[in-house]
Design a protein around this motif. Structure first.
Motif, PDB file in Angstrom:
ATOM      1  N   PHE A 224      -0.070   0.376   9.479  1.00  0.00           N
ATOM      2  CA  PHE A 224      -1.289  -0.305   9.934  1.00  0.00           C
ATOM      3  C   PHE A 224      -2.055  -0.133  10.443  1.00  0.00           C
ATOM      4  N   PRO A 225      -1.908   0.866  11.588  1.00  0.00           N
ATOM      5  CA  PRO A 225      -2.724   1.563  12.106  1.00  0.00           C
ATOM      6  C   PRO A 225      -3.368   2.932  11.044  1.00  0.00           C
ATOM      7  N   ALA A 226      -2.775   3.263  10.587  1.00  0.00           N
ATOM      8  CA  ALA A 226      -3.257   4.283   9.420  1.00  0.00           C
ATOM      9  C   ALA A 226      -4.263   3.308   8.417  1.00  0.00           C
ATOM     10  N   VAL A 227      -4.208   2.620   8.038  1.00  0.00           N
ATOM     11  CA  VAL A 227      -5.126   2.194   7.084  1.00  0.00           C
ATOM     12  C   VAL A 227      -6.440   0.980   7.771  1.00  0.00           C
ATOM     13  N   LEU A 228      -6.157   1.034   9.328  1.00  0.00           N
ATOM     14  CA  LEU A 228      -7.322   0.242   9.333  1.00  0.00           C
ATOM     15  C   LEU A 228      -8.163   1.037  10.640  1.00  0.00           C
ATOM     16  N   LEU A 229      -7.550   2.605  10.862  1.00  0.00           N
ATOM     17  CA  LEU A 229      -8.671   3.490  11.099  1.00  0.00           C
ATOM     18  C   LEU A 229      -9.284   4.237  10.003  1.00  0.00           C
ATOM     19  N   ALA A 230      -8.096   4.781   8.968  1.00  0.00           N
ATOM     20  CA  ALA A 230      -8.597   4.728   8.192  1.00  0.00           C
ATOM     21  C   ALA A 230     -10.372   3.931   7.051  1.00  0.00           C
ATOM     22  N   GLN A 231      -9.826   2.370   7.096  1.00  0.00           N
ATOM     23  CA  GLN A 231     -10.841   1.946   6.576  1.00  0.00           C
ATOM     24  C   GLN A 231     -12.051   2.013   7.758  1.00  0.00           C
ATOM     25  N   VAL A 232     -11.832   1.779   8.515  1.00  0.00           N
ATOM     26  CA  VAL A 232     -13.125   2.237   9.716  1.00  0.00           C
ATOM     27  C   VAL A 232     -14.022   3.325   9.430  1.00  0.00           C
ATOM     28  N   SER A 233     -13.344   4.431   9.394  1.00  0.00           N
ATOM     29  CA  SER A 233     -13.609   5.800   9.558  1.00  0.00           C
ATOM     30  C   SER A 233     -14.334   6.197   8.665  1.00  0.00           C
ATOM     31  N   GLY A 234     -13.981   5.943   6.953  1.00  0.00           N
ATOM     32  CA  GLY A 234     -14.351   6.198   6.124  1.00  0.00           C
ATOM     33  C   GLY A 234     -15.787   5.183   5.854  1.00  0.00           C
ATOM     34  N   ARG A 235     -15.330   4.226   6.331  1.00  0.00           N
ATOM     35  CA  ARG A 235     -16.937   2.812   6.167  1.00  0.00           C
ATOM     36  C   ARG A 235     -17.915   3.262   7.114  1.00  0.00           C
ATOM     37  N   VAL A 236     -17.479   4.210   7.722  1.00  0.00           N
ATOM     38  CA  VAL A 236     -17.922   4.175   9.170  1.00  0.00           C
ATOM     39  C   VAL A 236     -19.554   5.773   8.597  1.00  0.00           C
TER      40      VAL A 236
END
Length: 193
Positions: free
Chosen positions: A126-138
């Protein structure tokens, strides 16, 4: 996560590479096929809204780690572009391709950094996906801001695309971790016997 399963079974390095390569090819193939299906069902705007290529890339990072994930993240949009160009309708479009390669590389690397932790505790997906999504979109937004003078993509256009894709990101933030948790349980069932 796959690395820990293979290591636990004392698999030779050459076999590990073969297994990871086959999984990577399957994930890249899914990353090419899934957008085609979404566009067929949801139309041209379906890709921006549901972000179907992101799901396999996040999965690849979580399962295979950041190095293999990086390759998956870069190759997925590139292979999709090459394949769909042969069919006469490139996806992603050429102007979006370098941005998507960079964004998905970030998605895969960040989620892949959690791979060992996911092997220990599936809920770390869960944190892996959320952090990846935020990082990628930024990363996507920052690249658009930096290159908007020489690109057809402006930061405002990218921000609008990010807003449009929020539902897709939320669904993937739930779906991908549960897929990873399920696969982890399946791969670890022999460990508990």
């Amino acid at each position: 996560m796959i690395e820990s399963v293979l290591s636990r079974h004392n698999v030779k390095t050459s076999t590990k590479i073969t297994v990871k390569s086959l999984i990577s090819v399957g994930i890249v193939a899914l990353a090419v096929l899934l957008p085609q299906l979404v566009h067929l069902v949801a139309g041209a705007s379906g890709g921006v809204q549901w972000l179907p290529m992101y799901l396999p890339v996040l999965l690849g990072g979580c399962l295979l780690g950041w190095k293999w994930g990086l390759v998956i993240g870069v190759l997925s949009p590139l292979v999709s572009f090459a394949f769909t160009s042969l069919l006469g309708s490139p996806m992603p479009v050429a102007a979006r391709l370098p941005y998507m390669m960079a964004e998905l590389a970030v998605f895969a690397v960040v989620s892949g950094l959690f791979s060992e932790k996911i092997a220990e505790n599936g809920w770390m997906a869960f944190p892996a996906v959320l952090l990846a999504q935020v990082s990628g979109r930024v990363a996507f937004l920052l690249l658009a801001a930096v290159f908007q003078g020489v690109s057809s993509l402006s930061a405002a256009t990218v921000f609008a695309q990010i807003r449009t894709g929020l539902l897709g990101l939320v669904l993937q933030a739930v779906i991908v971790p549960f897929i990873v948790i399920g696969l982890r349980a399946l791969l670890n069932r022999h460990k508990e016997k």
